[in-house]
Write a protein that holds these residues in place. Structure first.
Motif, PDB file in Angstrom:
ATOM      1  N   UNK A 227       0.806  -1.213   0.000  1.00  0.00           N
ATOM      2  CA  UNK A 227       0.000   0.000   0.000  1.00  0.00           C
ATOM      3  C   UNK A 227       0.841   1.266   0.000  1.00  0.00           C
ATOM      4  N   UNK A 228       2.154   1.159   0.249  1.00  0.00           N
ATOM      5  CA  UNK A 228       3.042   2.319   0.259  1.00  0.00           C
ATOM      6  C   UNK A 228       3.763   2.519  -1.066  1.00  0.00           C
ATOM      7  N   UNK A 229       3.477   1.689  -2.051  1.00  0.00           N
ATOM      8  CA  UNK A 229       4.146   1.832  -3.353  1.00  0.00           C
ATOM      9  C   UNK A 229       3.736   3.145  -4.020  1.00  0.00           C
ATOM     10  N   UNK A 230       4.733   3.781  -4.602  1.00  0.00           N
ATOM     11  CA  UNK A 230       4.509   5.087  -5.217  1.00  0.00           C
ATOM     12  C   UNK A 230       4.625   6.238  -4.248  1.00  0.00           C
ATOM     13  N   UNK A 231       4.994   5.976  -2.988  1.00  0.00           N
ATOM     14  CA  UNK A 231       5.114   7.008  -1.948  1.00  0.00           C
ATOM     15  C   UNK A 231       6.545   7.058  -1.411  1.00  0.00           C
ATOM     16  N   UNK A 232       7.515   6.906  -2.292  1.00  0.00           N
ATOM     17  CA  UNK A 232       8.914   6.805  -1.874  1.00  0.00           C
ATOM     18  C   UNK A 232       9.373   8.061  -1.127  1.00  0.00           C
ATOM     19  N   UNK A 233       9.124   9.236  -1.679  1.00  0.00           N
ATOM     20  CA  UNK A 233       9.575  10.472  -1.044  1.00  0.00           C
ATOM     21  C   UNK A 233       8.850  10.731   0.272  1.00  0.00           C
ATOM     22  N   UNK A 234       7.567  10.413   0.314  1.00  0.00           N
ATOM     23  CA  UNK A 234       6.796  10.625   1.535  1.00  0.00           C
ATOM     24  C   UNK A 234       7.298   9.727   2.660  1.00  0.00           C
ATOM     25  N   UNK A 235       7.692   8.515   2.317  1.00  0.00           N
ATOM     26  CA  UNK A 235       8.194   7.584   3.329  1.00  0.00           C
ATOM     27  C   UNK A 235       9.618   7.938   3.748  1.00  0.00           C
ATOM     28  N   UNK A 236      10.414   8.423   2.809  1.00  0.00           N
ATOM     29  CA  UNK A 236      11.825   8.724   3.104  1.00  0.00           C
ATOM     30  C   UNK A 236      11.981   9.926   4.027  1.00  0.00           C
ATOM     31  N   UNK A 237      11.108  10.919   3.912  1.00  0.00           N
ATOM     32  CA  UNK A 237      11.276  12.163   4.686  1.00  0.00           C
ATOM     33  C   UNK A 237      11.270  11.931   6.196  1.00  0.00           C
ATOM     34  N   UNK A 238      10.276  11.258   6.784  1.00  0.00           N
ATOM     35  CA  UNK A 238      10.340  11.034   8.249  1.00  0.00           C
ATOM     36  C   UNK A 238      11.508  10.135   8.648  1.00  0.00           C
ATOM     37  N   UNK A 239      11.939   9.243   7.752  1.00  0.00           N
ATOM     38  CA  UNK A 239      13.101   8.403   8.070  1.00  0.00           C
ATOM     39  C   UNK A 239      14.362   9.245   8.170  1.00  0.00           C
ATOM     40  N   UNK A 240      14.488  10.262   7.275  1.00  0.00           N
ATOM     41  CA  UNK A 240      15.656  11.151   7.330  1.00  0.00           C
ATOM     42  C   UNK A 240      15.692  11.905   8.656  1.00  0.00           C
ATOM     43  N   UNK A 241      14.540  12.387   9.102  1.00  0.00           N
ATOM     44  CA  UNK A 241      14.490  13.133  10.361  1.00  0.00           C
ATOM     45  C   UNK A 241      14.901  12.254  11.540  1.00  0.00           C
ATOM     46  N   UNK A 242      14.443  11.004  11.545  1.00  0.00           N
ATOM     47  CA  UNK A 242      14.756  10.138  12.673  1.00  0.00           C
ATOM     48  C   UNK A 242      16.230   9.759  12.709  1.00  0.00           C
ATOM     49  N   UNK A 243      16.785   9.397  11.555  1.00  0.00           N
ATOM     50  CA  UNK A 243      18.188   8.979  11.537  1.00  0.00           C
ATOM     51  C   UNK A 243      19.133  10.171  11.685  1.00  0.00           C
ATOM     52  N   UNK A 244      18.683  11.377  11.386  1.00  0.00           N
ATOM     53  CA  UNK A 244      19.502  12.564  11.660  1.00  0.00           C
ATOM     54  C   UNK A 244      19.725  12.734  13.161  1.00  0.00           C
ATOM     55  N   UNK A 245      18.713  12.402  13.956  1.00  0.00           N
ATOM     56  CA  UNK A 245      18.864  12.486  15.416  1.00  0.00           C
ATOM     57  C   UNK A 245      19.942  11.524  15.904  1.00  0.00           C
ATOM     58  N   UNK A 246      20.000  10.326  15.330  1.00  0.00           N
ATOM     59  CA  UNK A 246      21.048   9.367  15.729  1.00  0.00           C
ATOM     60  C   UNK A 246      22.424   9.849  15.291  1.00  0.00           C
ATOM     61  N   UNK A 247      22.502  10.458  14.118  1.00  0.00           N
ATOM     62  CA  UNK A 247      23.805  10.985  13.661  1.00  0.00           C
ATOM     63  C   UNK A 247      24.284  12.106  14.552  1.00  0.00           C
ATOM     64  N   UNK A 248      23.381  13.016  14.961  1.00  0.00           N
ATOM     65  CA  UNK A 248      23.763  14.090  15.865  1.00  0.00           C
ATOM     66  C   UNK A 248      24.181  13.543  17.230  1.00  0.00           C
ATOM     67  N   UNK A 249      23.560  12.445  17.631  1.00  0.00           N
ATOM     68  CA  UNK A 249      23.954  11.826  18.897  1.00  0.00           C
ATOM     69  C   UNK A 249      25.398  11.330  18.837  1.00  0.00           C
ATOM     70  N   UNK A 250      25.824  10.884  17.670  1.00  0.00           N
ATOM     71  CA  UNK A 250      27.214  10.438  17.496  1.00  0.00           C
ATOM     72  C   UNK A 250      28.170  11.612  17.421  1.00  0.00           C
ATOM     73  N   UNK A 251      27.764  12.670  16.716  1.00  0.00           N
ATOM     74  CA  UNK A 251      28.660  13.818  16.522  1.00  0.00           C
ATOM     75  C   UNK A 251      28.845  14.629  17.793  1.00  0.00           C
ATOM     76  N   UNK A 252      27.795  14.738  18.609  1.00  0.00           N
ATOM     77  CA  UNK A 252      27.857  15.597  19.791  1.00  0.00           C
ATOM     78  C   UNK A 252      27.737  14.808  21.084  1.00  0.00           C
TER      79      UNK A 252
END
Length: 252
Positions: A227-252
């Motif tokens: 049911x998520x086919x054709x929604x690649x960008x919509x699905x990727x955006x919240x994933x980017x926000x979540x994994x950015x928090x983990x990257x900042x946790x490593x950097x700082x």
């Protein structure tokens, strides 16, 4: 005269008791033990208790479960299999993530054994630089998985035109996909041990790891739920926000 009669009486009683003792002794009844304790122990001088020979088969574990027959230990499943940890499947998913080659099997039969291992490695990499982030990593992973599951379930329910209830995303699958997609950030945390923190190199690696993890998660989500086919960008955006928090946790 009276004393002689009493002696005859007691003498006849003693003979009767002796005869009874002899009868009990010869017949091997418990009376023999009681009548001969003074002469030869509890069972008499010539009476020995019968002891059954030792049979190891009586005490052998023959396996099984409650209400059934018991089997041998050789028939038990391995410990990892009983815990639900499939090592070949974990290695196959790692290879798929590292090579960007995903298939339907990567999104089926998901588990939490791999994500727990990767979160532990991620936390150990932080611990090596003096940061105790076990609780942060576990908490952010759980909260992020729940939020992603809620968002993606809402998107999928809006696109539900085929009625494929069996392919909707569940919370367990969401937690597993988020945990497996953490592999690029685990690599970033390990590489950060060799470079200065907040340097150009580590920041560039962090950006690459975030997009790598987000694209991996979005592809697995789409493979898991049709049911998520054709929604690649919509699905990727919240994933980017979540994994950015983990990257900042490593950097700082």
């Amino acid at each position: 005269m009276a004393s002689s009669q009493q002696q005859q009486q007691y003498g006849s009683f003693g003979q009767y008791q002796q005869q009874q003792n002899v009868e009990w002794y010869s017949s091997g009844t418990p009376g023999a033990a009681m009548g001969n304790m003074s002469s030869g122990g509890m069972y008499g001088p010539n009476v020995h208790p019968q002891v059954a020979p030792y049979n190891p088969a009586q005490y052998a574990y023959s396996g099984g479960g409650v209400g059934g027959e018991y089997g041998t230990f050789d028939e038990d499943a391995p410990l990892l299999e009983e815990l639900g940890i499939d090592v070949p499947a974990i290695l196959h998913r790692i290879k798929s993530i590292l090579t960007f080659r995903f298939s339907e099997t990567d999104a089926d039969s998901l588990d939490l054994g791999g994500p727990i291992i990767f979160m532990s490695i991620f936390a150990m990499a932080h611990l090596l630089v003096g940061k105790l982030h076990f609780g942060y990593i576990l908490g952010w992973m759980v909260v992020g998985s729940v939020l992603l599951w809620f968002i993606l379930s809402s998107i999928a329910s809006g696109n539900d035109e085929t009625g494929e209830e069996g392919r909707k995303l569940d919370l367990y699958s969401c937690c597993s996909i988020v945990g497996y997609s953490l592999i690029p950030l685990v690599i970033h945390a390990m590489l950060s041990l060799m470079f200065p923190r907040r340097s150009i190199v580590t920041i560039v690696i962090a950006i690459i790891a975030v997009f790598w993890a987000a694209i991996t998660a979005s592809k697995l989500f789409i493979l898991r739920s049709r049911l998520l086919r054709g929604q690649m960008l919509v699905v990727t955006y919240p994933c980017i926000l979540m994994y950015t928090a983990f990257a900042l946790l490593t950097l700082y």
